[in-house]
Design an enzyme around this catalytic site. Structure first.
Site, PDB file in Angstrom:
ATOM      1  N   HIS A 158      -2.076 -26.635  24.126  1.00 26.41           N
ATOM      2  CA  HIS A 158      -3.118 -26.966  25.251  1.00 26.41           C
ATOM      3  C   HIS A 158      -2.259 -27.053  26.413  1.00 26.41           C
ATOM      4  O   HIS A 158      -1.105 -27.473  26.526  1.00 26.41           O
ATOM      5  CB  HIS A 158      -3.797 -28.063  24.950  1.00 26.41           C
ATOM      6  CG  HIS A 158      -5.143 -28.208  25.821  1.00 26.41           C
ATOM      7  ND1 HIS A 158      -4.956 -28.799  27.070  1.00 26.41           N
ATOM      8  CD2 HIS A 158      -6.255 -27.790  25.751  1.00 26.41           C
ATOM      9  CE1 HIS A 158      -6.195 -28.578  27.662  1.00 26.41           C
ATOM     10  NE2 HIS A 158      -7.068 -28.018  26.905  1.00 26.41           N
ATOM     11  N   GLU A 179      -7.351 -19.625  27.066  1.00 23.04           N
ATOM     12  CA  GLU A 179      -7.754 -20.777  28.324  1.00 23.04           C
ATOM     13  C   GLU A 179      -6.898 -20.410  29.637  1.00 23.04           C
ATOM     14  O   GLU A 179      -5.970 -21.107  29.636  1.00 23.04           O
ATOM     15  CB  GLU A 179      -7.635 -22.120  27.692  1.00 23.04           C
ATOM     16  CG  GLU A 179      -8.445 -22.416  26.523  1.00 23.04           C
ATOM     17  CD  GLU A 179      -8.403 -23.997  26.391  1.00 23.04           C
ATOM     18  OE1 GLU A 179      -9.714 -24.372  26.494  1.00 23.04           O
ATOM     19  OE2 GLU A 179      -7.477 -24.569  26.181  1.00 23.04           O
TER      20      GLU A 179
HETATM   21  C1  PEP Z   1      -9.943 -27.679  27.885  1.00 23.31           C
HETATM   22  O1  PEP Z   1      -9.229 -28.463  28.380  1.00 23.31           O
HETATM   23  O2  PEP Z   1      -9.605 -27.137  26.687  1.00 23.31           O
HETATM   24  C2  PEP Z   1     -11.255 -27.185  28.562  1.00 23.31           C
HETATM   25  C3  PEP Z   1     -11.839 -25.997  28.313  1.00 23.31           C
HETATM   26  O3  PEP Z   1     -11.751 -28.084  29.463  1.00 23.31           O
HETATM   27  P1  PEP Z   1     -12.980 -27.740  30.355  1.00 23.31           P
HETATM   28  O4  PEP Z   1     -13.995 -27.138  29.796  1.00 23.31           O
HETATM   29  O5  PEP Z   1     -13.304 -29.226  30.929  1.00 23.31           O
HETATM   30  O6  PEP Z   1     -12.296 -26.798  31.655  1.00 23.31           O
END
Ligand code: PEP
Length: 262
Positions: A94, A166
């Site tokens: 992450h 992400e």
């Molecule tokens: C995350 O930290 O994996 C994430 C997707 O956070 P958020 O949805 O708050 O952007």
């Protein structure tokens, strides 16, 4: 057809009793949908108590982190071996771990290996920062993160793997720019393409690719309806059980309409 996977990423929020109360409310709110897999990622401390409270027909647990050695003199760490049988998944790589705790692609690779060694499915997170995107390095970053993390795995392992794209700039804690679904599709396709290059068509078809970055109950449908998007990681919005339940419902509705069209 692959089930949609919705991951609630609670991060360092909620102590054990708050997490337990939250789960109680969520379980009341969320029905069992055979076409949606729901995964909750509480703190390491809350995993054990939640595991006995959890309705296993509806939810699975993920560890938010673990150390890659199985046991030994590693003060304060919790190993994947200790989490074996307690969690189904573990979030690995992450961006908050990479940025705040200096996790390199090599450490992430070792954690992915440790997870598989202990029969835990990694949810491998990859994605570029805003600076890297502006410098035109997005593809290179994703390439390096994915290749380093998975190239040593077996094809069978990769087929069961989950990779979450992400983009760091879209995560609520790092800027939270809400990406247009069409602006991230290319990168998600590239993740799958990387798997194809390394492990062939079957692995590329089976690996689940998620999107994460400020997904909420209003934006979820846009990402979840992208071709090749198997679900979402939800951070901030997963701390509100009404919003999280709505995201799960959206996933169920979209899955239903996909099945009707196929
Ligand atoms: C995350 O930290 O994996 C994430 C997707 O956070 P958020 O949805 O708050 O952007």
């Amino acid at each position: 057809m692959r089930k949609k996977l919705i991951v609630g990423n609670w991060k360092m929020h909620m102590n054990v009793s708050q997490a337990s109360l939250f789960l109680h409310r969520l379980q009341e709110k969320v029905p069992h949908y055979a076409d949606v897999e729901i995964v909750l990622t509480p703190s390491l401390l809350a995993l054990q108590p939640l595991s006995v409270q959890l309705d296993r027909r509806k939810f699975r647990l993920a560890a938010p982190n673990a150390y890659f050695k199985d046991e030994g003199p590693y003060m304060g760490e919790v190993s994947f071996t200790m989490l074996r049988d307690l969690v189904h998944y573990a979030v690995v790589g992450h961006s908050e771990r990479r940025i705040h705790f200096g996790e390199t692609d090599q450490i992430v690779r070792d954690k992915v290996a440790a997870a598989f060694r202990n029969e835990i499915t990694p949810i491998l997170c990859v994605g570029e920062t805003q600076v890297e995107r502006r410098a035109g390095e997005t593809k290179q970053v994703i390439h390096d993160q994915v290749t380093t993390a998975i190239s040593h795995l077996t094809t069978k392992e990769v087929e069961s793997l989950v990779i979450a794209y992400e983009p760091v700039w879209a995560i609520s804690t790092f800027g939270g720019i809400v990406a247009k679904p069409d602006d991230v599709k290319k990168e998600m396709d590239f993740v799958r393409h990387q798997v194809h290059e390394l492990f062939g068509p079957k692995a590329a078809k089976e690996v689940r690719v998620l999107y994460g970055g400020s997904v909420d109950d209003h934006t979820a449908a846009g990402y979840l309806s992208l071709e090749g998007c198997d679900g979402a990681i939800v951070g901030g919005a997963s701390l509100n059980y009404e919003k999280f339940a709505k995201i799960v419902e959206v996933a169920h509705q979209l899955h239903g309409s996909e099945s009707e069209n196929t």
